[in-house]
Design a protein around this motif. Structure first.
Motif, PDB file in Angstrom:
ATOM      1  N   LEU A  75      12.897  -1.689  12.158  1.00  0.00           N
ATOM      2  CA  LEU A  75      12.696  -0.530  13.026  1.00  0.00           C
ATOM      3  C   LEU A  75      13.687  -0.542  14.184  1.00  0.00           C
ATOM      4  O   LEU A  75      14.239   0.502  14.558  1.00  0.00           O
ATOM      5  CB  LEU A  75      11.266  -0.512  13.549  1.00  0.00           C
ATOM      6  N   ALA A  76      13.909  -1.706  14.757  1.00  0.00           N
ATOM      7  CA  ALA A  76      14.880  -1.816  15.844  1.00  0.00           C
ATOM      8  C   ALA A  76      16.273  -1.439  15.350  1.00  0.00           C
ATOM      9  O   ALA A  76      17.054  -0.808  16.067  1.00  0.00           O
ATOM     10  CB  ALA A  76      14.879  -3.233  16.417  1.00  0.00           C
ATOM     11  N   GLY A  77      16.574  -1.812  14.107  1.00  0.00           N
ATOM     12  CA  GLY A  77      17.871  -1.462  13.538  1.00  0.00           C
ATOM     13  C   GLY A  77      18.029   0.027  13.320  1.00  0.00           C
ATOM     14  O   GLY A  77      19.111   0.590  13.521  1.00  0.00           O
ATOM     15  N   LEU A  78      16.949   0.693  12.916  1.00  0.00           N
ATOM     16  CA  LEU A  78      16.998   2.149  12.746  1.00  0.00           C
ATOM     17  C   LEU A  78      17.317   2.841  14.061  1.00  0.00           C
ATOM     18  O   LEU A  78      18.028   3.850  14.088  1.00  0.00           O
ATOM     19  CB  LEU A  78      15.654   2.661  12.214  1.00  0.00           C
ATOM     20  N   LEU A  79      16.797   2.289  15.156  1.00  0.00           N
ATOM     21  CA  LEU A  79      17.028   2.892  16.464  1.00  0.00           C
ATOM     22  C   LEU A  79      18.414   2.536  17.007  1.00  0.00           C
ATOM     23  O   LEU A  79      19.087   3.379  17.602  1.00  0.00           O
ATOM     24  CB  LEU A  79      15.956   2.414  17.437  1.00  0.00           C
ATOM     25  N   LEU A 119       9.562  -0.451   2.293  1.00  0.00           N
ATOM     26  CA  LEU A 119      10.798   0.070   2.876  1.00  0.00           C
ATOM     27  C   LEU A 119      10.692   1.578   3.118  1.00  0.00           C
ATOM     28  O   LEU A 119      11.219   2.102   4.102  1.00  0.00           O
ATOM     29  CB  LEU A 119      11.991  -0.246   1.973  1.00  0.00           C
ATOM     30  N   ALA A 120       9.992   2.268   2.219  1.00  0.00           N
ATOM     31  CA  ALA A 120       9.805   3.709   2.392  1.00  0.00           C
ATOM     32  C   ALA A 120       8.935   3.996   3.613  1.00  0.00           C
ATOM     33  O   ALA A 120       9.193   4.942   4.367  1.00  0.00           O
ATOM     34  CB  ALA A 120       9.184   4.316   1.136  1.00  0.00           C
ATOM     35  N   VAL A 121       7.913   3.174   3.815  1.00  0.00           N
ATOM     36  CA  VAL A 121       7.040   3.352   4.979  1.00  0.00           C
ATOM     37  C   VAL A 121       7.827   3.103   6.268  1.00  0.00           C
ATOM     38  O   VAL A 121       7.694   3.842   7.256  1.00  0.00           O
ATOM     39  CB  VAL A 121       5.822   2.407   4.890  1.00  0.00           C
ATOM     40  N   ARG A 137       5.724  -9.052   9.757  1.00  0.00           N
ATOM     41  CA  ARG A 137       5.791  -8.324  11.028  1.00  0.00           C
ATOM     42  C   ARG A 137       7.184  -8.408  11.642  1.00  0.00           C
ATOM     43  O   ARG A 137       7.707  -7.417  12.164  1.00  0.00           O
ATOM     44  CB  ARG A 137       4.739  -8.860  11.999  1.00  0.00           C
ATOM     45  N   VAL A 138       7.794  -9.588  11.587  1.00  0.00           N
ATOM     46  CA  VAL A 138       9.149  -9.738  12.127  1.00  0.00           C
ATOM     47  C   VAL A 138      10.130  -8.886  11.329  1.00  0.00           C
ATOM     48  O   VAL A 138      11.003  -8.217  11.903  1.00  0.00           O
ATOM     49  CB  VAL A 138       9.582 -11.220  12.113  1.00  0.00           C
ATOM     50  N   PHE A 139       9.993  -8.885  10.019  1.00  0.00           N
ATOM     51  CA  PHE A 139      10.863  -8.063   9.176  1.00  0.00           C
ATOM     52  C   PHE A 139      10.739  -6.596   9.563  1.00  0.00           C
ATOM     53  O   PHE A 139      11.745  -5.897   9.750  1.00  0.00           O
ATOM     54  CB  PHE A 139      10.492  -8.252   7.700  1.00  0.00           C
ATOM     55  N   VAL A 140       9.513  -6.116   9.688  1.00  0.00           N
ATOM     56  CA  VAL A 140       9.276  -4.710  10.032  1.00  0.00           C
ATOM     57  C   VAL A 140       9.863  -4.391  11.399  1.00  0.00           C
ATOM     58  O   VAL A 140      10.550  -3.369  11.580  1.00  0.00           O
ATOM     59  CB  VAL A 140       7.772  -4.389   9.999  1.00  0.00           C
ATOM     60  N   ALA A 197       5.651   1.668  16.715  1.00  0.00           N
ATOM     61  CA  ALA A 197       5.912   1.882  15.293  1.00  0.00           C
ATOM     62  C   ALA A 197       5.663   0.605  14.498  1.00  0.00           C
ATOM     63  O   ALA A 197       5.125   0.647  13.391  1.00  0.00           O
ATOM     64  CB  ALA A 197       7.352   2.366  15.086  1.00  0.00           C
ATOM     65  N   GLU A 198       6.017  -0.523  15.084  1.00  0.00           N
ATOM     66  CA  GLU A 198       5.792  -1.799  14.394  1.00  0.00           C
ATOM     67  C   GLU A 198       4.311  -2.040  14.172  1.00  0.00           C
ATOM     68  O   GLU A 198       3.883  -2.500  13.112  1.00  0.00           O
ATOM     69  CB  GLU A 198       6.411  -2.940  15.202  1.00  0.00           C
ATOM     70  N   GLY A 199       3.505  -1.724  15.183  1.00  0.00           N
ATOM     71  CA  GLY A 199       2.071  -1.894  15.033  1.00  0.00           C
ATOM     72  C   GLY A 199       1.502  -0.998  13.951  1.00  0.00           C
ATOM     73  O   GLY A 199       0.655  -1.420  13.145  1.00  0.00           O
ATOM     74  N   ILE A 200       1.977   0.246  13.907  1.00  0.00           N
ATOM     75  CA  ILE A 200       1.498   1.203  12.902  1.00  0.00           C
ATOM     76  C   ILE A 200       1.882   0.751  11.500  1.00  0.00           C
ATOM     77  O   ILE A 200       1.043   0.666  10.589  1.00  0.00           O
ATOM     78  CB  ILE A 200       2.071   2.600  13.184  1.00  0.00           C
TER      79      ILE A 200
END
Length: 211
Positions: free
Chosen positions: A100-104, A163-165, A93-96, A183-186
């Motif tokens: 996601l935060a990095g993508l933003l 990673l694709a997801v 979960r932390v990795f995800v 997004a993290e929850g999804i």
């Protein structure tokens, strides 16, 4: 050009290089890395294009250096947020969430667009720069399989799919359709179910009224 106070030429160069990469970071949040020109970066960093080219001969070299820095920040944040005894699901979960935060925080085009923009050789070097993050994810999955928390017949392929997801949420994040926590929850829920870990929900903070 603003003067930089430094005791040595080496320190001066290190400070200038950092200013350049910080300029890329700021510009990427406003227009995306694919749309940034070397002229944009020089202007944002407060230097001439000639000085910029002394540090980075082309945009591919600049993007590679920026990616390496972002990867370093990601690894530091990941290690800082996790306790040594964190279970595999929490590590995932932390990795995800950090991905996601990095993508933003540092918007960039998808792999196909990057490959077209940089060319196959530069794109391969870029892939090598992000390999440490892929190794972290592989380690998380391997640890979960070893502890019996996860099921994965092919760890490498599973990491690639995860990673694709995560990457699939890039555009929804950038256009504001979803927030990082949502997004993290999804993503985490989907991935954990796929790994046979059920659907444990990560902690959610209340969304503000303007979200």
């Amino acid at each position: 050009m603003p003067r930089i106070s430094a005791a040595t030429i080496g320190e001066h160069r290190a400070q200038t290089r950092e200013r350049i990469l910080q300029a890329v970071s700021r510009l990427s949040r406003g227009q995306g890395i694919d749309a940034i020109s070397m002229t944009d970066v020089a202007g944002e960093a407060g230097i001439t294009r000639t000085v910029l080219y002394n540090y980075f001969p082309d945009k591919a070299a600049l993007l590679l250096a920026f990616t390496e820095q972002v990867t370093h920040y990601f690894i530091e944040a990941y290690e800082r947020e996790l306790a040594d005894d964190a279970p595999p699901a929490e590590r995932l979960r932390v990795f995800v969430r950090l991905q996601l935060a990095g993508l933003l925080a540092h918007p960039h085009p998808g792999p196909a667009d990057l490959s077209a923009a940089l060319g196959p050789d530069a794109y391969q070097r870029l892939a090598e720069h992000v390999a440490p993050m892929q190794r972290i994810l592989t380690g998380i999955i391997e640890g979960g399989v070893a502890s019996g928390d996860f099921q994965a017949a092919d760890v490498t392929a599973t990491a690639r799919l995860i990673l694709a997801v995560i990457g699939a949420e890039r555009l929804p994040l950038l256009d504001g359709t979803v927030q990082v926590e949502e997004a993290e929850g999804i993503v985490s829920g989907f991935v954990l179910r796929a790994l046979g870990a059920g659907s444990p929900e990560s902690p959610r903070r209340p969304r503000s009224a303007n979200q």
